[in-house]
Design an enzyme around this catalytic site. Structure first.
Site, PDB file in Angstrom:
ATOM      1  CG  ASP A  55      -1.870   0.841   0.986  1.00 59.67           C
ATOM      2  OD1 ASP A  55      -2.727   1.389   0.343  1.00 59.67           O
ATOM      3  OD2 ASP A  55      -2.731   1.228   2.551  1.00 59.67           O
ATOM      4  CB  ILE A  69     -11.764  -0.833   4.215  1.00 62.67           C
ATOM      5  CG1 ILE A  69     -12.774  -0.489   3.502  1.00 62.67           C
ATOM      6  CG2 ILE A  69     -12.670  -0.383   6.250  1.00 62.67           C
ATOM      7  CD1 ILE A  69     -13.864  -1.182   4.007  1.00 62.67           C
TER       8      ILE A  69
HETATM    9 ZN    ZN Z   1      -3.975   4.816   0.943  1.00 68.11          ZN
END
Ligand code: ZN
Length: 354
Positions: free
Chosen positions: A115, A299
């Site tokens: 990420d 999320i």
């Molecule tokens: Zn992000």
């Protein structure tokens, strides 16, 4: 010379392992996002991308996905790598595949994803250690530099079958070490050029979602006169529509898409916590987005809130408790409940990985 001689005669996975000190995600039982996203775009649902930093989160994610037969993206942020160590997280993901099978999920569809990768080197090291997908986030760079960096990562990752997420536009908010004061919507007129030049597999866009549990300042919201709670501004679905028109069928990603469930905020605030005016993206808007070309919804904050609410409750209700399993256990159960709810009621990814 000798190396090439051997390499030419051995299956690729073995070469990678023995001679190049590399692990392919395929050996770990993971999958990349290609087929997963194609099915999601066609089927009008989105794949959950849940961040994990520890065992309890991972157990909750895998249990929720195994039970609902939902494909899943396990995300590792920079903060997670600093907190838990990249190598350990990689082994945990490998363990997650085995655990999923043990739970009766015959063909688990699990992606291990970096990420917000912020450099070519970080993406490369993740590809080499078994990640099946990476994000290169050049969104803070000038356009041409973002294109050049993304292209370089794509060229490297695709050699090993690893898929790449890129980002155009800037999200506001704070997420681990990613922070921006203001958001800038993705410009629809740039997306065709960007995707064509970089060859990226999916594109994170900015249409008003935001990182963290404080997604909007009170002055950006209205206030519900009954509850006194903040009501956030709606997402820019017109921008999403224009992007979809420019890139028909291309996988779109939404970051910062926690809904900040008020029941968790309330439990936290009534059990010694202090989260005034924490507000997220309403779930009906995410449901609407999941039906479009948006095929990955990130999320993270919601699971942090579920965990914190459960832990705080145990500490207040049972002040004598000091066995971590007695407060992390309930936290894990609460997260599992949350993940299932997201899968079934918001993203619609249940039953898509049987
Ligand atoms: Zn992000």
């Amino acid at each position: 010379m000798k190396f090439h001689y051997i390499c030419d005669r051995l299956p690729k996975a073995i070469i990678i392992n023995k001679y190049c000190n590399m692990v392919s995600y395929k050996e770990l039982g993971l999958v990349n996002t290609r087929e997963m996203f194609a099915k999601a775009v066609k089927g009008g649902y989105a794949i959950p991308a849940f961040n994990f930093n520890n065992m309890e989160q991972l157990q909750a994610i895998i249990k929720a996905c195994a039970e609902t037969k939902s494909p899943v993206i396990l995300q590792v942020s920079k903060g997670a790598r600093n907190y838990a160590n990249q190598t350990l997280l990689r082994y945990m993901a490998e363990g997650a595949v085995a655990y999923a099978k043990e739970l009766g999920w015959k063909r688990p569809q699990i992606v291990l994803h970096l990420d917000h990768g912020d450099s070519y080197e970080v993406c490369k090291s993740c590809v080499q250690t078994g990640f099946s997908s990476v994000m290169i986030d050049g969104s803070a760079l000038p356009y041409d530099e973002n294109v050049a960096l993304t292209k370089k990562v794509v060229r490297y990752a695709h050699r090993y079958g690893v898929t790449v997420e890129a980002e155009l536009g800037v999200l506001a908010g704070v997420e681990d070490e990613v922070a921006a004061e203001e958001s800038h919507y993705t410009k629809p007129e740039e997306v065709i050029d960007f995707v064509t030049k970089t060859g990226c597999d999916s594109l994170a866009i900015s249409i008003g979602t935001s990182h963290g549990a404080y997604k909007f300042k009170p002055e950006q919201c209205t206030r519900d006169p009954k509850t006194g709670k903040l009501v956030p501004p709606p997402l820019a679905f017109d921008v999403l529509k224009q992007i979809e028109k420019k890139l028909p069928g291309f996988p779109i990603v939404l970051h910062g898409s926690s809904s900040v469930p008020q029941e968790y905020v309330d439990i936290i605030n009534t059990h010694g916590g202090k989260l005034p005016d924490a507000v997220g993206i309403p779930e009906e808007q995410l449901r609407k987005a999941a039906k479009s070309a948006v095929c990955k919804i990130n999320i993270d904050s919601d699971s942090r809130l579920a965990m914190t609410a459960a832990v705080r409750k145990v500490f207040v209700d049972k002040p004598g408790e000091f066995d971590p399993r007695k407060y992390l256990g309930p936290a894990r159960d609460e997260m599992e409940k949350l993940y299932k709810h997201k899968i079934v009621n918001v993203l619609g990814s249940n039953g898509k990985a049987k």
